[in-house]
Design a protein around this motif. Structure first.
Motif, PDB file in Angstrom:
ATOM      1  N   SER A   1      35.086  40.800  29.170  1.00  0.00           N
ATOM      2  CA  SER A   1      35.381  39.566  29.883  1.00  0.00           C
ATOM      3  C   SER A   1      36.799  39.575  30.448  1.00  0.00           C
ATOM      4  CB  SER A   1      35.227  38.374  28.937  1.00  0.00           C
ATOM      5  OG  SER A   1      33.945  38.338  28.371  1.00  0.00           O
ATOM      6  N   LYS A   2      37.015  38.681  31.394  1.00  0.00           N
ATOM      7  CA  LYS A   2      38.352  38.463  31.933  1.00  0.00           C
ATOM      8  C   LYS A   2      38.587  36.964  32.070  1.00  0.00           C
ATOM      9  CE  LYS A   2      38.522  42.826  34.478  1.00  0.00           C
ATOM     10  NZ  LYS A   2      38.664  43.493  35.797  1.00  0.00           N
ATOM     11  N   ILE A   3      39.857  36.570  31.997  1.00  0.00           N
ATOM     12  CA  ILE A   3      40.229  35.165  32.145  1.00  0.00           C
ATOM     13  C   ILE A   3      41.274  35.056  33.246  1.00  0.00           C
ATOM     14  CG2 ILE A   3      41.295  33.170  31.035  1.00  0.00           C
ATOM     15  CD1 ILE A   3      40.250  34.164  28.385  1.00  0.00           C
ATOM     16  N   TYR A   4      41.062  34.094  34.130  1.00  0.00           N
ATOM     17  CA  TYR A   4      42.011  33.846  35.212  1.00  0.00           C
ATOM     18  C   TYR A   4      42.413  32.383  35.212  1.00  0.00           C
ATOM     19  CZ  TYR A   4      40.531  38.399  36.971  1.00  0.00           C
ATOM     20  OH  TYR A   4      40.256  39.735  37.092  1.00  0.00           O
ATOM     21  N   MET A   5      43.647  32.132  35.649  1.00  0.00           N
ATOM     22  CA  MET A   5      44.182  30.776  35.718  1.00  0.00           C
ATOM     23  C   MET A   5      44.567  30.437  37.155  1.00  0.00           C
ATOM     24  SD  MET A   5      47.371  29.048  33.617  1.00  0.00           S
ATOM     25  CE  MET A   5      48.546  30.282  34.152  1.00  0.00           C
ATOM     26  N   TYR A   6      44.144  29.258  37.604  1.00  0.00           N
ATOM     27  CA  TYR A   6      44.516  28.764  38.923  1.00  0.00           C
ATOM     28  C   TYR A   6      45.533  27.647  38.740  1.00  0.00           C
ATOM     29  CZ  TYR A   6      44.058  27.089  43.734  1.00  0.00           C
ATOM     30  OH  TYR A   6      44.306  26.724  45.036  1.00  0.00           O
ATOM     31  N   LYS A   7      46.746  27.857  39.257  1.00  0.00           N
ATOM     32  CA  LYS A   7      47.828  26.882  39.126  1.00  0.00           C
ATOM     33  C   LYS A   7      48.776  27.057  40.300  1.00  0.00           C
ATOM     34  CE  LYS A   7      50.968  25.112  35.540  1.00  0.00           C
ATOM     35  NZ  LYS A   7      50.151  23.977  35.098  1.00  0.00           N
ATOM     36  N   ASN A   8      49.237  25.950  40.853  1.00  0.00           N
ATOM     37  CA  ASN A   8      50.143  25.996  42.006  1.00  0.00           C
ATOM     38  C   ASN A   8      49.550  26.825  43.139  1.00  0.00           C
ATOM     39  OD1 ASN A   8      52.102  24.452  40.619  1.00  0.00           O
ATOM     40  ND2 ASN A   8      52.908  26.305  39.635  1.00  0.00           N
ATOM     41  N   SER A   9      48.247  26.667  43.346  1.00  0.00           N
ATOM     42  CA  SER A   9      47.517  27.310  44.446  1.00  0.00           C
ATOM     43  C   SER A   9      47.466  28.828  44.329  1.00  0.00           C
ATOM     44  CB  SER A   9      48.133  26.932  45.806  1.00  0.00           C
ATOM     45  OG  SER A   9      48.117  25.534  45.994  1.00  0.00           O
ATOM     46  N   GLN A  10      47.679  29.369  43.116  1.00  0.00           N
ATOM     47  CA  GLN A  10      47.653  30.818  42.919  1.00  0.00           C
ATOM     48  C   GLN A  10      46.814  31.173  41.692  1.00  0.00           C
ATOM     49  OE1 GLN A  10      51.767  32.039  42.623  1.00  0.00           O
ATOM     50  NE2 GLN A  10      51.943  32.306  44.842  1.00  0.00           N
ATOM     51  N   TRP A  11      46.168  32.352  41.759  1.00  0.00           N
ATOM     52  CA  TRP A  11      45.429  32.886  40.624  1.00  0.00           C
ATOM     53  C   TRP A  11      46.284  33.916  39.887  1.00  0.00           C
ATOM     54  CZ3 TRP A  11      41.083  30.948  38.732  1.00  0.00           C
ATOM     55  CH2 TRP A  11      40.236  30.219  39.574  1.00  0.00           C
ATOM     56  N   THR A  12      46.281  33.853  38.564  1.00  0.00           N
ATOM     57  CA  THR A  12      46.910  34.880  37.738  1.00  0.00           C
ATOM     58  C   THR A  12      45.958  35.219  36.599  1.00  0.00           C
ATOM     59  OG1 THR A  12      48.031  33.196  36.411  1.00  0.00           O
ATOM     60  CG2 THR A  12      49.276  34.174  38.240  1.00  0.00           C
ATOM     61  N   GLN A  13      46.053  36.432  36.092  1.00  0.00           N
ATOM     62  CA  GLN A  13      45.207  36.821  34.965  1.00  0.00           C
ATOM     63  C   GLN A  13      45.885  36.434  33.656  1.00  0.00           C
ATOM     64  OE1 GLN A  13      43.907  40.901  34.943  1.00  0.00           O
ATOM     65  NE2 GLN A  13      42.555  40.613  33.177  1.00  0.00           N
ATOM     66  N   VAL A  14      45.087  35.932  32.725  1.00  0.00           N
ATOM     67  CA  VAL A  14      45.580  35.530  31.410  1.00  0.00           C
ATOM     68  C   VAL A  14      45.166  36.597  30.402  1.00  0.00           C
ATOM     69  CG1 VAL A  14      45.450  33.795  29.580  1.00  0.00           C
ATOM     70  CG2 VAL A  14      45.454  33.085  31.984  1.00  0.00           C
ATOM     71  N   ILE A  15      46.135  37.177  29.704  1.00  0.00           N
ATOM     72  CA  ILE A  15      45.860  38.259  28.755  1.00  0.00           C
ATOM     73  C   ILE A  15      46.500  37.909  27.416  1.00  0.00           C
ATOM     74  CG2 ILE A  15      46.023  40.724  28.309  1.00  0.00           C
ATOM     75  CD1 ILE A  15      46.415  41.154  31.296  1.00  0.00           C
ATOM     76  N   PRO A  16      45.749  37.275  26.490  1.00  0.00           N
ATOM     77  CA  PRO A  16      46.331  36.912  25.195  1.00  0.00           C
ATOM     78  C   PRO A  16      46.542  38.098  24.270  1.00  0.00           C
ATOM     79  CG  PRO A  16      44.008  36.359  25.251  1.00  0.00           C
ATOM     80  CD  PRO A  16      44.366  36.810  26.633  1.00  0.00           C
ATOM     81  N   VAL A  17      45.780  39.175  24.468  1.00  0.00           N
ATOM     82  CA  VAL A  17      45.891  40.337  23.598  1.00  0.00           C
ATOM     83  C   VAL A  17      45.549  41.572  24.419  1.00  0.00           C
ATOM     84  CG1 VAL A  17      43.511  40.048  22.808  1.00  0.00           C
ATOM     85  CG2 VAL A  17      45.117  41.382  21.431  1.00  0.00           C
ATOM     86  N   ALA A  18      46.241  42.668  24.173  1.00  0.00           N
ATOM     87  CA  ALA A  18      46.028  43.890  24.945  1.00  0.00           C
ATOM     88  C   ALA A  18      44.650  44.478  24.678  1.00  0.00           C
ATOM     89  CB  ALA A  18      47.099  44.912  24.597  1.00  0.00           C
ATOM     90  N   GLY A  19      44.118  45.157  25.680  1.00  0.00           N
ATOM     91  CA  GLY A  19      42.825  45.816  25.527  1.00  0.00           C
ATOM     92  C   GLY A  19      41.682  44.937  25.984  1.00  0.00           C
ATOM     93  N   ASP A  20      40.514  45.545  26.189  1.00  0.00           N
ATOM     94  CA  ASP A  20      39.329  44.805  26.614  1.00  0.00           C
ATOM     95  C   ASP A  20      38.854  43.887  25.503  1.00  0.00           C
ATOM     96  OD1 ASP A  20      39.388  46.075  29.012  1.00  0.00           O
ATOM     97  OD2 ASP A  20      37.865  47.565  28.508  1.00  0.00           O
ATOM     98  N   GLN A  21      38.504  42.675  25.872  1.00  0.00           N
ATOM     99  CA  GLN A  21      38.034  41.693  24.903  1.00  0.00           C
ATOM    100  C   GLN A  21      36.779  41.005  25.428  1.00  0.00           C
ATOM    101  OE1 GLN A  21      39.391  41.091  21.866  1.00  0.00           O
ATOM    102  NE2 GLN A  21      40.924  42.683  22.226  1.00  0.00           N
ATOM    103  N   TYR A  22      35.993  40.489  24.497  1.00  0.00           N
ATOM    104  CA  TYR A  22      34.856  39.650  24.855  1.00  0.00           C
ATOM    105  C   TYR A  22      35.202  38.228  24.433  1.00  0.00           C
ATOM    106  CZ  TYR A  22      32.328  43.945  25.720  1.00  0.00           C
ATOM    107  OH  TYR A  22      31.937  45.145  26.225  1.00  0.00           O
ATOM    108  N   PHE A  23      35.583  37.449  25.433  1.00  0.00           N
ATOM    109  CA  PHE A  23      36.063  36.098  25.144  1.00  0.00           C
ATOM    110  C   PHE A  23      34.882  35.151  24.923  1.00  0.00           C
ATOM    111  CE2 PHE A  23      39.322  38.140  27.813  1.00  0.00           C
ATOM    112  CZ  PHE A  23      40.368  38.111  26.910  1.00  0.00           C
TER     113      PHE A  23
END
Length: 318
Positions: A164-186
């Protein structure tokens, strides 16, 4: 207001002596509103007025004047007076599966299970592809919108079945959210009112972003749920048999026994009432009042056929 509950008005009330709002039990075919003080249940009507509410997501504003939900593969929005079907892609029905909205309904987000993500901003629906990703199954994950509408978090697995991947939309921009290194299944997201704090279940571990850094909560078996407006109070199930909740000062533990395992939990902001359950077993619903020494089983109106996948308490409240 239009019909929402049993042909009548869906009003906002409180738990007597608990000063808390209603709880929703959400299954794929039914939505119940529960008042735990007297264990009264009301079945939510569908946008078309039918008893059966087929919904893969259901979101209510703090005053219950706004509703955003999936019904029979269509998107529906209640603006306080009337229902209107939403057609971001021009289609009346599609496999919409995840969604959320801001407290006032002015910001909405919804995704298909097959890979399309749409945001409603400034009165207009538009498709978004964070980081150019077109192979993400946005509707198969989780979407949360902060109460003030400033922040959107979306989580999805890849169409190829990868991590899985998590992205955040804020201030009209997308950034990726990575709480822990490596591939995860959120497996779950929550966010506070202004988007400064958010909670993520990554594999079997829980993480909270507290405005500047991550806090690792260790092993969890349920999504983390914020219980207050700021997001300083939260609860989750630890290793299936323990309810843990942070009351703003202390992380408390409540042993649930070994007879059943649980992967759903919700509490009120006063930490005086808790509901736990297991999404694969409707008979596992339990509630308890502080100090949480006695748990009582319940099923809405004797309904034993619904499997509840979410316990929704509008936690972006004042």
């Amino acid at each position: 207001m239009s019909r929402l509950v049993n042909g009548g008005i869906l009003g906002r009330s409180i738990f007597p002596n608990l000063n808390e709002k209603y709880l929703y039990l959400i299954s794929y075919y039914k939505v119940y509103r529960v008042q735990l003080s007297n264990m009264s249940f009301i079945r939510i009507k569908s946008p078309t007025g039918a008893d059966t509410t087929s919904s893969s997501f259901f979101k209510a504003s703090p005053t219950e004047s706004k509703i955003f939900m999936n019904h029979n593969n269509g998107l529906w929005y209640f603006n306080g007076s009337v229902w209107a079907q939403q057609t971001p892609d021009g289609l009346v029905t599609h496999n919409w599966w995840a969604g959320d909205m801001s407290n006032d309904g002015s910001v909405r987000a919804a995704g298909w299970t097959t890979g399309r993500l749409w945001l409603y901003l400034n009165g207009v629906w538009a498709e978004h592809q964070p980081y150019g990703n077109v192979d993400m199954k946005w509707g198969a994950g989780t979407i949360v919108v902060s109460g003030d509408g400033s922040t959107i978090l979306v989580h999805a697995p890849t169409s190829a079945g990868g991590a899985s991947k998590i992205y955040m939309y804020k201030n009209s921009q997308w950034t990726q959210v990575i709480p822990v290194a490596g591939d995860q299944y959120f497996g779950g997201l929550d966010i506070n009112y202004d988007g400064s704090r958010y909670a993520i279940k990554a594999g079997n571990s829980g993480y909270i972003w507290n405005s500047s850094s991550w806090t690792n909560l260790g092993s969890i078996s349920s999504p983390i749920k914020f219980m207050d407006l700021v997001g300083t109070k939260y609860c989750f199930i630890y290793s299936y048999y323990t309810l843990k909740y942070f009351d703003g000062t202390t992380l408390n533990s409540v042993a649930l026994g070994s007879g059943d395992y649980y992967n759903l939990a919700i509490m009120n902001s006063a930490c005086t009432v808790a509901v736990i359950g297991r999404w694969s077993n409707n008979s596992a619903l339990r509630y308890s009042y502080a100090p949480f020494t006695t748990w009582t089983s319940f099923n809405p109106n004797g309904d034993t056929s619904s499997l509840y996948y979410e316990l929704l308490y509008t936690n972006k409240l004042t």
